[in-house]
Structures are given as C-alpha cells and as structure tokens.
Design a protein around this motif. Structure first.
Motif, mmCIF file in Angstrom:
data_model
loop_
_atom_site.group_PDB
_atom_site.id
_atom_site.type_symbol
_atom_site.label_atom_id
_atom_site.label_comp_id
_atom_site.label_asym_id
_atom_site.label_seq_id
_atom_site.Cartn_x
_atom_site.Cartn_y
_atom_site.Cartn_z
ATOM 1 N N LYS A 66 -0.549 83.467 -37.528
ATOM 2 C CA LYS A 66 -1.955 83.825 -37.651
ATOM 3 C C LYS A 66 -2.861 82.693 -37.203
ATOM 4 N N VAL A 67 -2.463 81.446 -37.482
ATOM 5 C CA VAL A 67 -3.238 80.282 -37.033
ATOM 6 C C VAL A 67 -3.305 80.258 -35.510
ATOM 7 N N LEU A 68 -2.165 80.517 -34.890
ATOM 8 C CA LEU A 68 -2.099 80.528 -33.428
ATOM 9 C C LEU A 68 -3.013 81.596 -32.846
ATOM 10 N N THR A 69 -2.961 82.789 -33.427
ATOM 11 C CA THR A 69 -3.781 83.888 -32.931
ATOM 12 C C THR A 69 -5.264 83.550 -33.003
ATOM 13 N N ASN A 70 -5.698 82.933 -34.100
ATOM 14 C CA ASN A 70 -7.106 82.566 -34.250
ATOM 15 C C ASN A 70 -7.508 81.474 -33.266
ATOM 16 N N LYS A 71 -6.599 80.542 -32.994
ATOM 17 C CA LYS A 71 -6.898 79.484 -32.033
ATOM 18 C C LYS A 71 -7.031 80.034 -30.610
ATOM 19 N N LEU A 72 -6.322 81.112 -30.363
ATOM 20 C CA LEU A 72 -6.365 81.731 -29.031
ATOM 21 C C LEU A 72 -7.705 82.391 -28.730
ATOM 22 N N LYS A 73 -8.322 82.948 -29.744
ATOM 23 C CA LYS A 73 -9.439 83.875 -29.563
ATOM 24 C C LYS A 73 -10.520 83.395 -28.603
ATOM 25 N N PRO A 74 -11.106 82.182 -28.773
ATOM 26 C CA PRO A 74 -12.204 81.806 -27.888
ATOM 27 C C PRO A 74 -11.803 81.695 -26.422
ATOM 28 N N TYR A 75 -10.558 81.340 -26.163
ATOM 29 C CA TYR A 75 -10.125 81.191 -24.771
ATOM 30 C C TYR A 75 -9.870 82.542 -24.119
ATOM 31 N N VAL A 76 -9.521 83.516 -24.934
ATOM 32 C CA VAL A 76 -9.231 84.850 -24.406
ATOM 33 C C VAL A 76 -10.512 85.646 -24.185
ATOM 34 N N THR A 77 -11.471 85.535 -25.109
ATOM 35 C CA THR A 77 -12.625 86.436 -25.089
ATOM 36 C C THR A 77 -13.938 85.801 -24.628
#
Length: 320
Positions: free
Chosen positions: A211-222
C-alpha cells in the motif's frame, strides 16, 4: 585571437537562461555559472570577465527557461499559455534530443506473436500494444495510468524495455529505476522523460509494503506537473508526461483497491520452463533485434500504425 572571435564561438555553445541566471553549455549538457565561465576563459580575455562580452554578443541565445518536450522541435520555442503544463508563456530552449531511428516497412511479426503468446489474452495484449504505441504516435502525451507486468523470470521484459528505449532515445528513458531515485527530493530524474521502467518494485534495496508503494506511485502516474529541487538551484515546476512499466516476478507486488484506476495489470501465467521452451523458437529473431537497427525500425513502424481505440481519447481500460 581576438576576443570577438572567441565570444562568437562561445555563443554557439552557450545559452543564457534568465530563470537560473546561468549559462547552459550545449556541448556538455551542464550548467555553468558566470564565475565559472569567467574562470574558464580567463586566459583568453587577459584577466577580464568574458561574460560581459558574451552577454553583449547579439548571437547569444537568451531564453526565460529551458524545457525538455518531445512534442516540440529542439532549439528555441515560444510557448503560449497552457501549451505545456507548469510552464508560463515565454521564450524557452527545448533541450529534447530526438532518437535517430526511423520507421520502415518490413516483417516484425514474430516480436508481436511472442508477446501475444506471453500475455495469452487478445484483448489485454491489444491494450499492451496500444500503450506502447502511444510513445510514437503522440510524443509527450500522458496516459495517466501505468502498466504492471507480473511473470516468471526470463519472459523478456528487460529486452522489451531496451527496445523501446533504443527507439525513443536513451536520454528520454530511465530503465531499471528504483523508487528511492524516483522520489528523492533533489531528483531531476523524471524531467524530460517519456518512459520509466521500475524493476522489481524496490525501494533502497528493500521490498516495500504494497500500500505504501501504491501511494508513492500516485503523483507520478496521474499528475501533469511536479516540483523538483535541483541541488543549489531554485526549485522549478516541470511537466510530467512520462508513462511507465512496472516489472515484477512477484504474484502480489502491490496493494490495489477495487476501484483503483492507476495500474493496468498483466499477469503472465507461464512457468519459467514453459517460457524457456517457447523462447527457443524466437531466439534467432530476438538476437537479430539486438544487432540490427533495421528490425527495430520495423517495430517502430508497426507501433506507429497500431489503432489506438482505447488510448484515444485517453480512457482507462478495465483494470485487471
């Protein structure tokens, strides 16, 4: 030599960037401050500051800021309001370095046949090819979702990303990236990048809780923009138009909520032995890709002709 001759030569290699109050050296792709430039050319100007002569030279290019964007040609560009997210109207120098590869006709069907077999679902494979085609048909367009490929080792994921990187230009891609490099406060890694590949979803050598990884991904993806803080320089807002692939051999690499729309997950069912057996049929072709530019050019043409029925408009497919 006369100072005027020296300054004329310098004006071909340096750009003055007002935002940084520094010069950008084209030959080395590095920033040089006024003091450093004066020191470098001290012997040519008899101890006098050469920067003043350079700034007075009418041939010197002066811009508000630099940008790296594949949608625009390299060199001086004039940007209007809202043309590039995060960039104000003004005169910019585009530092984008295009790939030298071109598209040519020819048979490259084994490459796509293999990946259709690997994915083993025509619909998912079609979206996979469309996602890869976006780089070539609409440079600088952001999909707002990334592709995650989960498989046994040896599938050829690294070769696939190397092919894309060669076709797009290595300076426009980051392969084998780690999360600590991506999210470092002073990192300018993402600036100007079209493609980023994260292998094995690692952070500082340690596996991250999903879950930590998924949240860290968010700004770079969207997000369309990002604030970067280059060391010893003013922070800048840069456009973020990169699209990405996540590669893993783990069958549960990240935590995804049911409604999550940021990752398109491709799970390849084949075992390591099944992959190795299948690759024997395609090994000569893959070796040809690695040594022959012609085969790479054929793959580029195929991707340029893929019909983007899902990608345009940028709708998100059903995430698996």
């Amino acid at each position: 030599r006369y100072v005027s001759e020296v300054v004329n030569e310098m004006s071909d290699n340096y750009i003055y960037v007002r935002h940084h109050k520094e010069f950008y050296e084209l030959s080395s792709n590095t920033w040089v401050d006024k003091e450093g430039l004066n020191d470098d050319w001290y012997h040519q100007n008899k101890g006098k500051p050469i920067v003043k002569d350079l700034l007075c030279n009418p041939n010197l290019i002066k811009v508000h800021q630099t940008v790296i964007h594949p949608k625009y040609p390299p060199g001086v560009i004039n940007i209007g309001p809202n043309d590039i997210p995060g960039k104000d109207k003004g005169r910019y120098y585009n530092l984008y370095q295009p790939s030298h590869f071109i598209a040519i006709e020819g048979d490259c069907s084994p490459f796509f046949e293999y990946w259709k077999w690997a994915i083993d679902d025509d619909f998912i494979a079609d979206i996979f090819f469309q996602y890869s085609a976006l780089f070539f048909q609409y440079p600088g367009m952001k999909a707002s979702w990334w592709t995650l490929i989960s498989s046994a080792p040896g599938l050829g994921k690294d070769l696939f990303s190397e092919i894309l990187s060669s076709a797009l230009g290595h300076s426009n891609c980051v392969l084998n990236c780690t999360f600590d490099k991506l999210t470092n406060d002073h990192s300018t890694l993402i600036e100007g990048k079209q493609l980023i590949v994260i292998n094995e979803l690692m952070l500082s050598g340690q596996r991250i809780e999903g879950k930590v990884l998924t949240n860290k991904l968010k700004p770079y993806v969207t997000n369309q923009t990002a604030v970067v803080n280059p060391k010893f320089k003013k922070e800048i807002i840069i456009p973020v138009y990169m699209n990405g692939y996540l590669y893993t051999n783990d069958h549960k690499p990240v935590h995804l909520d049911k409604e999550d729309r940021r990752l398109f997950v491709i799970k390849c069912k084949w075992s390591k032995d099944e992959i190795a057996k299948k690759l024997k049929d395609y090994l000569p072709f893959f070796k040809e890709i690695q040594v022959s530019s012609l085969m790479l050019w054929k793959i580029i043409l195929f991707l340029m002709l893929v019909f983007l029925k899902v990608m345009l408009p940028l709708q998100k497919p059903e995430m698996s």
